[in-house]
Design a protein around this motif. Structure first.
Motif, PDB file in Angstrom:
ATOM      1  N   GLY A   1       0.893  -1.075   0.258  1.00 35.34           N
ATOM      2  CA  GLY A   1      -0.048  -0.571  -0.152  1.00 35.34           C
ATOM      3  C   GLY A   1       1.221   1.072   0.217  1.00 35.34           C
ATOM      4  N   VAL A   2       2.208   0.899   0.276  1.00 30.00           N
ATOM      5  CA  VAL A   2       3.195   1.717   0.410  1.00 30.00           C
ATOM      6  C   VAL A   2       3.436   2.639  -0.550  1.00 30.00           C
ATOM      7  CG1 VAL A   2       5.275   3.079   1.044  1.00 30.00           C
ATOM      8  CG2 VAL A   2       3.722   2.201   2.636  1.00 30.00           C
ATOM      9  N   VAL A   3       3.166   4.122  -1.653  1.00 34.71           N
ATOM     10  CA  VAL A   3       3.409   3.620  -3.522  1.00 34.71           C
ATOM     11  C   VAL A   3       4.417   4.154  -3.983  1.00 34.71           C
ATOM     12  CG1 VAL A   3       1.303   2.855  -3.618  1.00 34.71           C
ATOM     13  CG2 VAL A   3       1.768   5.379  -4.203  1.00 34.71           C
ATOM     14  N   GLU A   4       4.836   5.151  -2.545  1.00 28.49           N
ATOM     15  CA  GLU A   4       6.291   6.481  -2.962  1.00 28.49           C
ATOM     16  C   GLU A   4       7.129   6.556  -1.494  1.00 28.49           C
ATOM     17  OE1 GLU A   4       8.009  10.330  -3.880  1.00 28.49           O
ATOM     18  OE2 GLU A   4       5.590   9.988  -4.596  1.00 28.49           O
ATOM     19  N   THR A   5       8.090   6.488  -1.600  1.00 28.70           N
ATOM     20  CA  THR A   5       8.883   7.043  -0.138  1.00 28.70           C
ATOM     21  C   THR A   5      10.195   7.860  -0.767  1.00 28.70           C
ATOM     22  OG1 THR A   5      10.720   4.968  -0.117  1.00 28.70           O
ATOM     23  CG2 THR A   5       8.410   4.216   1.319  1.00 28.70           C
ATOM     24  N   LYS A   6      10.492   8.596  -0.058  1.00 31.03           N
ATOM     25  CA  LYS A   6      11.726   9.406  -0.098  1.00 31.03           C
ATOM     26  C   LYS A   6      12.296   9.783   0.820  1.00 31.03           C
ATOM     27  CE  LYS A   6       9.702  13.848  -1.841  1.00 31.03           C
ATOM     28  NZ  LYS A   6       9.837  14.532  -3.176  1.00 31.03           N
ATOM     29  N   VAL A   7      13.269   9.892   1.543  1.00 33.20           N
ATOM     30  CA  VAL A   7      14.634  10.484   2.700  1.00 33.20           C
ATOM     31  C   VAL A   7      14.922  12.057   2.566  1.00 33.20           C
ATOM     32  CG1 VAL A   7      15.756   8.680   3.365  1.00 33.20           C
ATOM     33  CG2 VAL A   7      16.596   9.557   2.199  1.00 33.20           C
ATOM     34  N   GLY A   8      14.578  12.512   3.024  1.00 35.64           N
ATOM     35  CA  GLY A   8      15.019  14.270   4.260  1.00 35.64           C
ATOM     36  C   GLY A   8      15.625  14.856   5.191  1.00 35.64           C
ATOM     37  N   TYR A   9      15.045  15.865   5.521  1.00 38.98           N
ATOM     38  CA  TYR A   9      14.534  16.843   6.542  1.00 38.98           C
ATOM     39  C   TYR A   9      13.596  17.521   6.411  1.00 38.98           C
ATOM     40  CZ  TYR A   9      19.763  15.664   4.214  1.00 38.98           C
ATOM     41  OH  TYR A   9      20.626  15.020   3.808  1.00 38.98           O
TER      42      TYR A   9
ATOM     43  N   LEU B   1       3.501  19.353   9.051  1.00 38.30           N
ATOM     44  CA  LEU B   1       4.322  20.002   8.475  1.00 38.30           C
ATOM     45  C   LEU B   1       4.501  21.036   7.934  1.00 38.30           C
ATOM     46  CD1 LEU B   1       6.864  18.174   7.254  1.00 38.30           C
ATOM     47  CD2 LEU B   1       5.310  17.657   4.931  1.00 38.30           C
ATOM     48  N   LYS B   2       5.995  21.351   8.441  1.00 34.17           N
ATOM     49  CA  LYS B   2       6.446  23.213   8.431  1.00 34.17           C
ATOM     50  C   LYS B   2       7.298  22.674   7.289  1.00 34.17           C
ATOM     51  CE  LYS B   2       5.948  23.984  12.810  1.00 34.17           C
ATOM     52  NZ  LYS B   2       6.700  23.720  14.123  1.00 34.17           N
ATOM     53  N   ALA B   3       7.991  22.126   6.830  1.00 28.94           N
ATOM     54  CA  ALA B   3       8.566  21.959   5.779  1.00 28.94           C
ATOM     55  C   ALA B   3      10.022  21.134   5.126  1.00 28.94           C
ATOM     56  CB  ALA B   3       9.827  23.300   5.842  1.00 28.94           C
ATOM     57  N   PHE B   4       9.934  20.283   3.778  1.00 28.23           N
ATOM     58  CA  PHE B   4      10.082  19.095   3.743  1.00 28.23           C
ATOM     59  C   PHE B   4      11.346  19.117   2.724  1.00 28.23           C
ATOM     60  CE2 PHE B   4      11.125  15.799   0.753  1.00 28.23           C
ATOM     61  CZ  PHE B   4      11.577  14.118   1.823  1.00 28.23           C
ATOM     62  N   TYR B   5      12.902  18.519   3.112  1.00 27.37           N
ATOM     63  CA  TYR B   5      13.435  19.079   1.629  1.00 27.37           C
ATOM     64  C   TYR B   5      14.061  17.679   1.446  1.00 27.37           C
ATOM     65  CZ  TYR B   5      13.037  23.825   3.072  1.00 27.37           C
ATOM     66  OH  TYR B   5      13.144  25.085   3.521  1.00 27.37           O
ATOM     67  N   ASP B   6      14.496  17.697   0.017  1.00 28.47           N
ATOM     68  CA  ASP B   6      14.913  15.477  -0.308  1.00 28.47           C
ATOM     69  C   ASP B   6      16.316  15.865   0.254  1.00 28.47           C
ATOM     70  OD1 ASP B   6      12.040  15.445  -1.951  1.00 28.47           O
ATOM     71  OD2 ASP B   6      13.215  15.308  -3.801  1.00 28.47           O
ATOM     72  N   ALA B   7      16.458  14.503   1.147  1.00 29.09           N
ATOM     73  CA  ALA B   7      17.717  14.443   1.390  1.00 29.09           C
ATOM     74  C   ALA B   7      18.735  14.510  -0.119  1.00 29.09           C
ATOM     75  CB  ALA B   7      18.297  13.501   2.145  1.00 29.09           C
ATOM     76  N   GLU B   8      20.315  14.323   0.087  1.00 26.10           N
ATOM     77  CA  GLU B   8      21.079  14.105  -1.278  1.00 26.10           C
ATOM     78  C   GLU B   8      20.437  13.051  -1.844  1.00 26.10           C
ATOM     79  OE1 GLU B   8      22.894  17.238   1.591  1.00 26.10           O
ATOM     80  OE2 GLU B   8      21.584  14.580   1.918  1.00 26.10           O
ATOM     81  N   GLU B   9      20.781  12.583  -2.986  1.00 27.26           N
ATOM     82  CA  GLU B   9      20.549  11.072  -3.615  1.00 27.26           C
ATOM     83  C   GLU B   9      21.349   9.871  -3.236  1.00 27.26           C
ATOM     84  OE1 GLU B   9      19.015   8.660  -5.724  1.00 27.26           O
ATOM     85  OE2 GLU B   9      17.926  10.760  -5.984  1.00 27.26           O
TER      86      GLU B   9
END
Length: 158
Positions: A23-31, A130-138
């Motif tokens: 059921g999880v369709v996308e994940t990405k890590v960040g700050y 959630l105030k802000a989300f920034y993708d972590a480096e590749e």
């Protein structure tokens, strides 16, 4: 589709665990939720930006509910420890649930209340918009897929 952002210590393991859930369709890590725009990993690790290492999760609510997803999250963290998970220490390793939709707050609070019954110590996991989300480096994205056997303090068994 729904979205939630979870902080559970080192983001590599949180992402690896969450992406295994049906059921999880996308994940990405960040700050998330710091006070510096578009921080680097090094800046976040300095504990000067206020960010948490997080995993952004997009999920199909027809396949998995937020409640069930959160149950998985609680399994992989120690919610009673502040600014630490496993051997990782620092404010960037705090636990948190960051929501983008106010209607999710009731489910999140109820989930926390159910979990609190399992602990003598108070749960210190942040619950905030959630105030802000920034993708972590590749190189951090899908890290444990790219580096099988890489460092992870989380038991990745679903």
């Amino acid at each position: 589709m729904k979205e939630i952002v979870l902080a559970g210590g080192c983001f590599w393991g949180v992402e690896a665990y969450m992406e295994r859930i049906d059921g999880v369709v996308e994940t990405k890590v960040g700050y998330a939720n710091g006070h510096v725009e578009n921080p680097s990993y090094e800046e976040v690790c300095s504990s000067q930006t206020g960010h948490a290492e997080v995993c952004y999760i997009k999920f199909d609510e027809t396949k998995i509910s937020l409640e069930i997803l959160l149950n998985g999250f609680w399994k992989i963290i120690d919610p009673t420890v502040e600014n630490r998970q496993g051997p990782d220490i620092g404010s960037q390793y705090r636990t948190g649930i960051y929501y983008g939709h106010e209607e999710d707050l009731d489910t999140i609070i109820k989930s926390k209340e159910m979990q609190q019954k399992k602990y003598d110590a108070n749960i210190v996991t942040e619950i905030e918009p959630l105030k802000a989300f920034y993708d972590a480096e590749e190189y951090h994205q899908k890290y444990l897929k790219k580096n099988p056997g890489g460092y992870c303090h989380i038991n990745l068994e679903i």
